[in-house]
Design a protein around this motif. Sequence first.
Motif: not given
Length: 218
Positions: A149-154, A156-173
């Motif tokens: 992903v290139d610039e994943p949270t560009q 985004m609102a801060p709360d959505v950006a934080a949620r995005t990083y949590e989701v990406l960090a939790s992926l089994d990938a």
Amino acid sequence: MTLALRHARVRYGPLEALHGVTLTAPAPGLTVLLGRNGSGRSTALRALAGTVRLAAGAVLWDGADVTRLPAYERARRGLCLVPERQAVFGSLTVRENLALAPGAHDAALTAYPQLEPLLARRAGTLSGGEQRMLALARALSVRARAVLVDEPTQGMAPDVAARTYEVLASLDACVVLAEQRLPPAPAVRRTVVVYELRRGSVVFAGEAAELERRGSAR
């Protein structure tokens, strides 16, 4: 599983964008390619995905050389690239964009419930942050083995950006992000591999915590 570049060189005409870059992204795990615009981080991401060709060096996936494997074949094997621009089909609705990604969309809409009331909207009418959510929702739907992903949270609102990083960090990938700065906690509390690039070369390789310690010591 790992995704790696070995002594990779990429040229755009007479200009060399990557100067023999070597890096390894483990799976499962989060790897960040850090750097300013023009550093080569986006080019390194595209080289892993196969959307730019190497002038020299190799791309390895699970220990196999996939340098000559075209981007669509890497996608068939489970690699998903979310570029910074043109990551959604603007003339299609949100629902139609999601339908292009095979698989269940429950996880995607759970991660981004803001998309549910927008399903009938054309993607081209969404805000920049909403389009990033849609692009990432498609990536979540396919359950890829490697997510780039290139610039994943560009945009985004801060709360959505934080949620995005949590989701990406939790992926089994194998997750590789091209970023201008380190993702905020809590995403970086777990071990995150960081490669900092400047002018097409790697100037730092290590864990996020080590880079943060160096920064605070300056």
